[in-house]
Design a protein around this motif. Structure first.
Motif, mmCIF file in Angstrom:
data_model
loop_
_atom_site.group_PDB
_atom_site.id
_atom_site.type_symbol
_atom_site.label_atom_id
_atom_site.label_comp_id
_atom_site.label_asym_id
_atom_site.label_seq_id
_atom_site.Cartn_x
_atom_site.Cartn_y
_atom_site.Cartn_z
ATOM 1 N N ARG A 179 9.688 6.420 0.936
ATOM 2 C CA ARG A 179 10.000 5.349 1.879
ATOM 3 C C ARG A 179 8.757 4.560 2.293
ATOM 4 N NH1 ARG A 179 15.188 5.602 3.896
ATOM 5 N NH2 ARG A 179 16.351 7.548 3.540
ATOM 6 N N PHE A 180 7.578 5.149 2.146
ATOM 7 C CA PHE A 180 6.352 4.400 2.474
ATOM 8 C C PHE A 180 6.130 3.232 1.520
ATOM 9 C CE2 PHE A 180 5.294 8.509 4.494
ATOM 10 C CZ PHE A 180 4.927 8.056 5.747
ATOM 11 N N ASP A 181 6.671 3.319 0.326
ATOM 12 C CA ASP A 181 6.466 2.270 -0.670
ATOM 13 C C ASP A 181 6.964 0.925 -0.146
ATOM 14 O OD1 ASP A 181 5.561 1.621 -3.370
ATOM 15 O OD2 ASP A 181 7.678 1.311 -3.862
ATOM 16 N N GLN A 182 8.149 0.896 0.406
ATOM 17 C CA GLN A 182 8.711 -0.358 0.924
ATOM 18 C C GLN A 182 7.953 -0.835 2.155
ATOM 19 O OE1 GLN A 182 11.450 -2.004 -0.621
ATOM 20 N NE2 GLN A 182 10.671 -3.675 0.655
ATOM 21 N N VAL A 183 7.586 0.081 3.041
ATOM 22 C CA VAL A 183 6.863 -0.299 4.255
ATOM 23 C C VAL A 183 5.513 -0.926 3.909
ATOM 24 C CG1 VAL A 183 5.748 0.587 6.349
ATOM 25 C CG2 VAL A 183 8.028 1.400 5.701
ATOM 26 N N CYS A 184 4.784 -0.302 2.988
ATOM 27 C CA CYS A 184 3.472 -0.835 2.614
ATOM 28 C C CYS A 184 3.598 -2.185 1.907
ATOM 29 C CB CYS A 184 2.737 0.160 1.722
ATOM 30 S SG CYS A 184 2.244 1.668 2.584
ATOM 31 N N TYR A 185 4.701 -2.373 1.185
ATOM 32 C CA TYR A 185 4.943 -3.661 0.542
ATOM 33 C C TYR A 185 5.220 -4.745 1.584
ATOM 34 C CZ TYR A 185 7.348 -7.287 -2.132
ATOM 35 O OH TYR A 185 7.731 -8.487 -2.675
ATOM 36 N N ASP A 186 6.038 -4.423 2.579
ATOM 37 C CA ASP A 186 6.428 -5.399 3.590
ATOM 38 C C ASP A 186 5.344 -5.649 4.629
ATOM 39 O OD1 ASP A 186 8.916 -5.857 2.456
ATOM 40 O OD2 ASP A 186 9.899 -4.275 3.613
ATOM 41 N N PHE A 187 4.424 -4.687 4.804
ATOM 42 C CA PHE A 187 3.362 -4.816 5.807
ATOM 43 C C PHE A 187 1.999 -4.541 5.156
ATOM 44 C CE2 PHE A 187 7.159 -3.828 8.213
ATOM 45 C CZ PHE A 187 7.098 -4.723 9.279
ATOM 46 N N PRO A 188 1.501 -5.459 4.349
ATOM 47 C CA PRO A 188 0.237 -5.212 3.647
ATOM 48 C C PRO A 188 -0.969 -5.067 4.571
ATOM 49 C CG PRO A 188 0.955 -7.484 3.355
ATOM 50 C CD PRO A 188 2.104 -6.756 3.979
ATOM 51 N N GLU A 189 -0.858 -5.527 5.814
ATOM 52 C CA GLU A 189 -1.974 -5.405 6.768
ATOM 53 C C GLU A 189 -1.887 -4.140 7.612
ATOM 54 O OE1 GLU A 189 -2.945 -9.136 8.916
ATOM 55 O OE2 GLU A 189 -1.262 -9.966 7.776
ATOM 56 N N LEU A 190 -0.805 -3.399 7.491
ATOM 57 C CA LEU A 190 -0.608 -2.213 8.328
ATOM 58 C C LEU A 190 -1.385 -1.019 7.773
ATOM 59 C CD1 LEU A 190 1.013 -0.915 10.703
ATOM 60 C CD2 LEU A 190 2.788 -0.346 9.020
ATOM 61 N N THR A 191 -2.072 -0.307 8.666
ATOM 62 C CA THR A 191 -2.721 0.948 8.304
ATOM 63 C C THR A 191 -1.792 2.093 8.669
ATOM 64 O OG1 THR A 191 -4.944 0.045 8.643
ATOM 65 C CG2 THR A 191 -4.714 2.442 8.675
ATOM 66 N N VAL A 192 -1.402 2.884 7.670
ATOM 67 C CA VAL A 192 -0.453 3.985 7.845
ATOM 68 C C VAL A 192 -1.140 5.289 7.464
ATOM 69 C CG1 VAL A 192 1.787 4.935 7.217
ATOM 70 C CG2 VAL A 192 1.447 2.451 7.228
ATOM 71 N N VAL A 193 -0.963 6.310 8.288
ATOM 72 C CA VAL A 193 -1.476 7.645 7.985
ATOM 73 C C VAL A 193 -0.302 8.611 7.937
ATOM 74 C CG1 VAL A 193 -3.064 9.486 8.608
ATOM 75 C CG2 VAL A 193 -3.629 7.119 9.196
ATOM 76 N N MET A 194 -0.095 9.243 6.789
ATOM 77 C CA MET A 194 0.939 10.266 6.672
ATOM 78 C C MET A 194 0.498 11.511 7.436
ATOM 79 S SD MET A 194 2.085 9.901 2.659
ATOM 80 C CE MET A 194 0.449 9.525 2.016
ATOM 81 N N ARG A 195 1.368 11.988 8.282
ATOM 82 C CA ARG A 195 1.062 13.142 9.128
ATOM 83 C C ARG A 195 1.914 14.338 8.700
ATOM 84 N NH1 ARG A 195 0.556 12.053 15.496
ATOM 85 N NH2 ARG A 195 -1.661 11.833 14.969
#
Length: 290
Positions: free
Chosen positions: A182-198
């Motif tokens: 599911r991170f694939d779509q989020v990172c595509y839609d928000f290229p400026e967002l920094t995401v850390v998997m916890r």
């Protein structure tokens, strides 16, 4: 393998002892079905941990946490803060150079209200990160659900990274909301967002590595894992192409003791040049405190 001394660790998941050890069962009452979770366990994944830290909240909890940090060479810690628990916000204000605030967002409680609460936490409590527990919402809100998108957008606008629980959850609820894909779509839609998997992303660690290779803003943290159980796929990735993508998180006092963590850490087979990034540098960059 060379474990460094005096690196000044930045821990991306520590905290004060919970005021109510069964808070999670109350918060997730609408989704829990097994009897142990509903009435017995004091930890949402108590069946997975042994020798859980036995700590109570007290008037000196913030002082005690900083003293423990000093004893184990932890320079800064990211801790959960909440307006419902004023002691957490007071701790961050008491130790602004040591304790950094993270605010949990919950899209299931209302999108507008969630964005307002995040902005308030940023303005009034000085938080440096948001957190999101998809399977902990009632009902669960998947990582890539459109209900979470306004909160992601607010994180981009405020310059906040978001730490998102990934993989099979500890609480006994369905895992589909935290499928790493599911991170694939989020990172595509928000290229400026920094995401850390916890919380590790298991059993999809190989997929997590592929997605981190693909998306610049996607990272992984070691929370809820004793060092001897760090996934092999993550260690191999860190030692090759992923040294800038992994962040240390210890999970004290929620599930692991500092004694156990720091006795096991030196045996993790990371390359010498990876250790400072894992223990400190990556977190400072992601949190914007470098």
């Amino acid at each position: 393998m060379v474990f460094p001394a005096g690196v000044g660790v930045v821990d991306t998941l520590m905290g004060l002892p919970n005021k109510d050890r069964r808070w999670w069962a109350t918060a997730m009452a609408g989704t829990l079905r097994d009897e142990d979770s509903r009435s017995g366990m004091t930890h949402p994944a108590g069946y997975m941990f042994k020798d859980l830290p036995d700590m109570e909240r007290s008037a000196t909890s913030a002082d005690d946490l900083v003293a423990a940090m000093d004893a184990f060479g932890v320079d800064k810690a990211l801790i959960p803060v909440s307006f419902e628990d004023e002691g957490t916000i007071a701790a961050v204000k008491q130790y602004p150079d040591r304790l950094l605030g993270s605010f949990q967002v919950d899209p299931s409680q209302g999108i507008v209200e969630g964005v307002r609460a995040l902005r308030r936490a940023h303005e009034e409590a000085g938080i440096v990160a948001a957190s999101f527990f998809p399977c902990g919402c009632t009902p669960p809100v998947p990582i890539d659900d459109r209900a979470a998108y306004p909160l992601y957008a607010a994180c981009v606008e405020l310059g906040l990274p978001v730490f998102v629980n990934a993989g099979i959850p500890g609480p006994r609820v369905p895992a589909t909301a935290q499928d790493v894909m599911r991170f694939d779509q989020v990172c595509y839609d928000f290229p400026e967002l920094t995401v850390v998997m916890r919380h590790g992303g298991e059993p999809w660690c190989d997929l997590a590595v592929k997605l981190m290779l693909k998306w610049p803003g996607l990272h992984w943290s070691s929370s809820a894992f004793a060092p001897k159980h760090y996934p092999r796929a993550i260690i191999d990735y860190a030692n090759t192409r992923g040294a800038d993508k992994i962040l240390y998180a210890g999970y004290f006092p929620y599930g692991l003791t500092l004694d156990r963590i720091f006795s096991e850490l030196p045996h993790v087979p990371l390359k010498a040049e990876v250790w400072p990034k894992f223990l400190r540098e990556n977190a400072l960059r992601v949190l914007g405190t470098a």
